[in-house]
Design a protein around this motif. Structure first.
Motif, PDB file in Angstrom:
ATOM      1  N   ARG A 261       0.845  -1.210   0.000  1.00 27.39           N
ATOM      2  CA  ARG A 261       0.000   0.000   0.000  1.00 27.39           C
ATOM      3  C   ARG A 261       0.876   1.255   0.000  1.00 27.39           C
ATOM      4  NH1 ARG A 261      -5.062  -1.327  -1.440  1.00 27.39           N
ATOM      5  NH2 ARG A 261      -6.242  -2.439   0.128  1.00 27.39           N
ATOM      6  N   LEU A 262       1.932   1.226   0.806  1.00 26.12           N
ATOM      7  CA  LEU A 262       2.826   2.387   0.844  1.00 26.12           C
ATOM      8  C   LEU A 262       3.465   2.603  -0.515  1.00 26.12           C
ATOM      9  CD1 LEU A 262       4.667   1.999   4.243  1.00 26.12           C
ATOM     10  CD2 LEU A 262       3.196   3.866   3.541  1.00 26.12           C
ATOM     11  N   LEU A 263       3.929   1.517  -1.115  1.00 27.21           N
ATOM     12  CA  LEU A 263       4.631   1.615  -2.393  1.00 27.21           C
ATOM     13  C   LEU A 263       3.699   2.133  -3.475  1.00 27.21           C
ATOM     14  CD1 LEU A 263       7.421   0.796  -3.620  1.00 27.21           C
ATOM     15  CD2 LEU A 263       6.284  -1.249  -4.434  1.00 27.21           C
ATOM     16  N   VAL A 264       2.481   1.600  -3.505  1.00 29.16           N
ATOM     17  CA  VAL A 264       1.565   1.969  -4.588  1.00 29.16           C
ATOM     18  C   VAL A 264       1.044   3.388  -4.396  1.00 29.16           C
ATOM     19  CG1 VAL A 264      -0.707   1.485  -5.542  1.00 29.16           C
ATOM     20  CG2 VAL A 264       0.881  -0.375  -5.119  1.00 29.16           C
ATOM     21  N   LEU A 265       0.658   3.704  -3.139  1.00 29.16           N
ATOM     22  CA  LEU A 265      -0.042   4.966  -2.941  1.00 29.16           C
ATOM     23  C   LEU A 265       0.910   6.142  -2.744  1.00 29.16           C
ATOM     24  CD1 LEU A 265      -2.869   3.754  -0.582  1.00 29.16           C
ATOM     25  CD2 LEU A 265      -3.095   4.432  -2.953  1.00 29.16           C
ATOM     26  N   VAL A 266       1.985   5.922  -2.005  1.00 30.43           N
ATOM     27  CA  VAL A 266       2.754   7.076  -1.557  1.00 30.43           C
ATOM     28  C   VAL A 266       4.100   7.197  -2.261  1.00 30.43           C
ATOM     29  CG1 VAL A 266       3.624   8.275   0.463  1.00 30.43           C
ATOM     30  CG2 VAL A 266       1.621   6.822   0.665  1.00 30.43           C
ATOM     31  N   PHE A 267       4.812   6.078  -2.382  1.00 33.36           N
ATOM     32  CA  PHE A 267       6.192   6.185  -2.878  1.00 33.36           C
ATOM     33  C   PHE A 267       6.280   5.609  -4.280  1.00 33.36           C
ATOM     34  CE2 PHE A 267       6.418   6.019   1.706  1.00 33.36           C
ATOM     35  CZ  PHE A 267       7.161   7.142   1.968  1.00 33.36           C
ATOM     36  N   GLN A 268       5.984   6.431  -5.268  1.00 37.13           N
ATOM     37  CA  GLN A 268       5.995   5.913  -6.626  1.00 37.13           C
ATOM     38  C   GLN A 268       7.306   6.169  -7.347  1.00 37.13           C
ATOM     39  OE1 GLN A 268       2.507   7.951  -7.591  1.00 37.13           O
ATOM     40  NE2 GLN A 268       1.178   6.175  -7.366  1.00 37.13           N
ATOM     41  N   GLN A 269       8.272   6.788  -6.653  1.00 40.69           N
ATOM     42  CA  GLN A 269       9.525   7.066  -7.338  1.00 40.69           C
ATOM     43  C   GLN A 269      10.289   5.766  -7.598  1.00 40.69           C
ATOM     44  OE1 GLN A 269       8.598   8.243  -4.275  1.00 40.69           O
ATOM     45  NE2 GLN A 269      10.359   9.078  -3.231  1.00 40.69           N
ATOM     46  N   PRO A 270      11.052   5.712  -8.713  1.00 40.29           N
ATOM     47  CA  PRO A 270      11.739   4.467  -9.068  1.00 40.29           C
ATOM     48  C   PRO A 270      12.742   4.006  -8.027  1.00 40.29           C
ATOM     49  CG  PRO A 270      12.362   6.279 -10.534  1.00 40.29           C
ATOM     50  CD  PRO A 270      11.219   6.756  -9.730  1.00 40.29           C
ATOM     51  N   GLU A 271      13.332   4.960  -7.270  1.00 35.44           N
ATOM     52  CA  GLU A 271      14.331   4.536  -6.288  1.00 35.44           C
ATOM     53  C   GLU A 271      13.710   3.627  -5.226  1.00 35.44           C
ATOM     54  OE1 GLU A 271      13.839   7.697  -7.070  1.00 35.44           O
ATOM     55  OE2 GLU A 271      15.699   8.526  -7.848  1.00 35.44           O
ATOM     56  N   ALA A 272      12.441   3.913  -4.878  1.00 33.37           N
ATOM     57  CA  ALA A 272      11.786   3.097  -3.861  1.00 33.37           C
ATOM     58  C   ALA A 272      11.669   1.657  -4.348  1.00 33.37           C
ATOM     59  CB  ALA A 272      10.408   3.670  -3.545  1.00 33.37           C
ATOM     60  N   SER A 273      11.272   1.481  -5.623  1.00 30.70           N
ATOM     61  CA  SER A 273      11.163   0.128  -6.162  1.00 30.70           C
ATOM     62  C   SER A 273      12.516  -0.550  -6.199  1.00 30.70           C
ATOM     63  CB  SER A 273      10.584   0.168  -7.571  1.00 30.70           C
ATOM     64  OG  SER A 273       9.348   0.783  -7.557  1.00 30.70           O
ATOM     65  N   GLN A 274      13.544   0.231  -6.538  1.00 28.82           N
ATOM     66  CA  GLN A 274      14.879  -0.365  -6.605  1.00 28.82           C
ATOM     67  C   GLN A 274      15.338  -0.866  -5.241  1.00 28.82           C
ATOM     68  OE1 GLN A 274      17.429   2.487  -8.451  1.00 28.82           O
ATOM     69  NE2 GLN A 274      16.542   2.119 -10.462  1.00 28.82           N
ATOM     70  N   LEU A 275      15.040  -0.050  -4.225  1.00 25.34           N
ATOM     71  CA  LEU A 275      15.407  -0.471  -2.872  1.00 25.34           C
ATOM     72  C   LEU A 275      14.737  -1.792  -2.520  1.00 25.34           C
ATOM     73  CD1 LEU A 275      16.681   0.404  -0.084  1.00 25.34           C
ATOM     74  CD2 LEU A 275      14.383   1.130   0.494  1.00 25.34           C
ATOM     75  N   LEU A 276      13.442  -1.877  -2.847  1.00 23.45           N
ATOM     76  CA  LEU A 276      12.699  -3.102  -2.568  1.00 23.45           C
ATOM     77  C   LEU A 276      13.293  -4.273  -3.339  1.00 23.45           C
ATOM     78  CD1 LEU A 276      10.341  -3.272  -0.687  1.00 23.45           C
ATOM     79  CD2 LEU A 276       8.818  -3.235  -2.629  1.00 23.45           C
ATOM     80  N   LEU A 277      13.688  -4.003  -4.570  1.00 27.01           N
ATOM     81  CA  LEU A 277      14.269  -5.049  -5.416  1.00 27.01           C
ATOM     82  C   LEU A 277      15.560  -5.575  -4.802  1.00 27.01           C
ATOM     83  CD1 LEU A 277      13.977  -6.489  -8.155  1.00 27.01           C
ATOM     84  CD2 LEU A 277      15.379  -4.728  -9.150  1.00 27.01           C
ATOM     85  N   VAL A 278      16.416  -4.645  -4.366  1.00 25.26           N
ATOM     86  CA  VAL A 278      17.709  -5.065  -3.808  1.00 25.26           C
ATOM     87  C   VAL A 278      17.491  -5.886  -2.540  1.00 25.26           C
ATOM     88  CG1 VAL A 278      19.809  -4.228  -2.725  1.00 25.26           C
ATOM     89  CG2 VAL A 278      18.983  -3.157  -4.811  1.00 25.26           C
TER      90      VAL A 278
END
Lengths: 494, 159
Positions: A261-278
């Motif tokens: 929910r946080l990722l979808v609604l609030v943090f849509q910047q690519p860096e956030a996804s990258q952090l999650l990926l790592v």
């Protein structure tokens, strides 16, 4: 619509009524918990059937958001809110147990049941809540209930495991709280819908990213996310097997839902996804390698669960509808498989060598293990194959170097997984002088039910995928979320 | 250069408390010190939360208190922090309760020692050899031994 609060309120009420009630009548005390869960599941299922596809929100106490707390219900929230009472019922501590034996103390049983009910209320709240601080409170409630449940066996090693789990979990909560403070400092609100409106203006910089990192790592403790997951093997090896099943299967998924929910609604910047990926890749690699080295069954599946949840986070990091679809599918698959594994581990709690010959004494249990193992590895006709292929296709379509690296990590993890799971399967059908005791009838039944669900979904993969795609599309629709929480007219207020 | 205002000092202090707590959790071996480090980290987080609603020169957000129309601090973080403090105290009390039980069982509060003994007990309960510890040199191969039925020759050659 305001019935939506009942699945949270009823277990809380029952948890506190349980102890006085069990003093008056032991039978009523024992029946109250399962009945509450059945009622909650029924209410949630009926609301889900009635609501007809359009998400709705309930302002608690009639205080309009963003000032009031809001519960938000869409397909995804209902899916998890329904899974909570059902799985809690499957792994209810007393069912199938010869209760009332000479060694059991009814007060102790009532306390344990109360803790499970608290866990149910808190996790349902996590699924439904649309307010970040409310989520934090439910998360803490789930944490405290799980501390009590983990130390239930009363052995000294369980106490040490509980204490370490408690310290790690509480530190994670501190990090999450710091992240929440930063969010409030930047935006002045903690309502998820309002945060999603303000995020493009206020949370783009490094401070927003820091808040996300803190909250992901903080809420990631329960989701067995990479840095703060050292509690996993020892807790699952010392806690009662059904508690481990609930923690690994259910509670971890609800923590994942919070992060999503946080990722979808609030943090849509690519860096956030990258952090999650790592973090996900690190989880997959460390978890699967540790599982390969593990020499007892509970810790093997505990480490494997870290690896699987890593794949879940990798899937969600892909982003877009396909990432959400893949992530939800992997998470649900893991919920089925890992719960069943821990159910089987109730009696098979020894070393892997000690499992030799178990297949001859308990053919159904061994067959179920092989079925779930095949699905976990991703052998084609089974559900696990489809979930893994979704992740792999998503990563390949993304095509960034990091994503291709993650793809390689997932494939490698699959090979490692196949190795250690087949090793166990071979042992199960091996020959031994002293095979372990077969699983208890209720645990076996729970695993069989999950197995039937797995086969059923695998057979009906096409309609199931369509439904899931709808769920993912709705969960990824930020505008819909905002419009639902803040309707244009206040007439929609419940 | 950032002017060293009162607010900056408090911010740095709050974050410093969290950092000290984190370091204490990582570096200390004594369990009670780890609990104390947790308390420090939690107070840092709570302070940060209160600060997020702070306004310079504002009064407490109580209606009918002070001059009407004067700026008030944001009341929401104060409400939130009350909740957070209560949760924190509960968790800390639980930690100390479990700590007492651990001490009664083992007679020590040294984390490394306790962890090794727990690993030994888990391994013992599962019926496997003790895990390799960080203190001992690594020896032997990580793979578990060949299953019994293979040694017995019940299955043909390994594929």
């Amino acid at each position: 619509m305001s019935q939506l609060v009942l699945p949270v309120v009823l277990p809380l009420l029952a948890a506190f009524l349980l102890q006085p009630l069990s003093r008056v009548s032991g039978l009523a005390g024992r029946a109250l918990g399962p009945l509450t869960l059945v009622l909650c599941a029924w209410i949630t299922a009926r609301l889900w059937l009635d609501f007809g596809g359009a998400p709705f929100s309930v302002a608690i106490g009639g205080f309009i958001p963003p000032l009031g707390i809001v519960f938000y219900a869409d397909h995804l929230a209902f899916l998890f809110a329904l899974a909570v009472p059902l799985f809690a019922l499957l792994f209810w501590p007393e069912l199938g147990d010869k209760g009332g034996g000479p060694g059991t103390d009814p007060n102790r049983e009532a306390r344990r049941d109360a803790l499970v009910l608290l866990l149910v209320a808190a996790t349902t709240g996590l699924a439904l809540s649309g307010d970040l601080f409310n989520i934090y409170v439910f998360y803490e409630l789930a944490a405290v209930a799980s501390f009590g449940l983990v130390s239930l066996t009363g052995t000294a090693r369980a106490q040490v495991a509980t204490l370490r789990y408690l310290l790690i979990s509480a530190f994670g909560s501190v990090l999450a709280l710091v992240g929440i403070s930063i969010l409030y400092l930047q935006t002045g609100t903690l309502n998820l819908a309002q945060l999603s409106q303000l995020a493009p203006y206020t949370l783009q910089g490094p401070l927003g990213l820091a808040a996300f990192a803190l909250m992901v790592i903080g809420f990631g403790v329960k989701a067995e996310l990479f840095p703060l997951n050292t509690w996993v093997p020892e807790v699952y090896a010392t806690a009662p097997a059904r508690v481990a099943a609930l923690l690994a299967g259910l509670v971890s998924k609800l923590a994942v839902l919070v992060v999503v929910r946080l990722l979808v609604l609030v943090f849509q910047q690519p860096e956030a996804s990258q952090l999650l990926l790592v973090l996900g890749v690190l989880g997959v690699v460390t978890g699967e390698l540790a599982a390969w080295r593990a020499r007892d069954f509970p810790r093997m599946i505990a480490f494997s669960s870290i690896g699987q949840l890593g794949i879940v986070f990798i899937a969600f990091s892909i982003g877009g509808d396909i990432g959400l679809l893949a992530g939800i599918a992997v998470a649900l698959h893991h919920l089925l498989v890992k719960s069943a594994f821990f159910g089987l581990a109730a009696r098979w709690n020894g070393s892997l060598e000690g499992l030799a010959g178990a297949g001859r004494r308990a053919p159904l249990a061994a067959g179920l293990f092989v079925l779930f193992a095949l699905s976990l590895i991703g052998v084609p006709p089974l559900l696990g194959f489809w979930t893994k292929i979704l992740v792999l296709v998503g990563l390949a379509q993304g095509g960034a170097p990091l994503q291709l690296f993650a793809l390689a990590a997932v494939l490698l993890a699959t090979a490692v997984e196949a190795n250690y799971l087949f090793r166990v399967a071979l042992r199960l059908y091996g020959r031994a002088d002293r095979p372990p005791a077969p699983p208890a009838r209720w645990d076996l039944g729970a695993a069989a039910v999950l197995g039937v669900v797995l086969i059923g979904v695998s057979l009906a993969i096409s309609p199931a995928a369509d439904h899931l795609r709808q769920v993912a599309r709705q969960a990824g629709d930020v505008a819909l979320y905002v419009d639902t929480v803040f309707p244009k007219t206040l007439a929609g207020r419940d | 250069m950032i002017p060293l205002s009162f607010e900056t000092i408090v911010y740095v202090g709050a974050i410093g408390l969290v950092v000290i707590g984190a370091l204490g959790l990582v570096l200390c071996r004594h369990l009670f010190r780890m609990v104390l480090a947790l308390v420090l980290a939690e107070s840092g987080a709570n302070l940060l939360l209160v600060l997020s609603g702070y306004r310079g020169g504002a009064i407490a957000p109580i209606i009918g208190f002070g001059t009407p129309g004067a700026p008030m601090v944001d009341p929401i973080p104060q409400v939130l922090v009350l909740t957070a403090i209560v949760i924190g105290v509960g968790v800390q009390a639980l930690a100390v309760a479990v700590l007492v039980r651990v001490y009664r069982a083992y007679g020590t509060l040294d984390m490394v020692d306790l962890r090794n003994r727990m690993e030994l007990e888990i391994a013992g309960a599962a019926g496997i050899a003790a895990p390799s510890s960080a203190q001992e040199p690594a020896g032997g191969r990580p793979l578990p031994p060949v299953p019994a039925f293979r040694r017995a020759g019940a299955v043909g050659r390994e594929s």
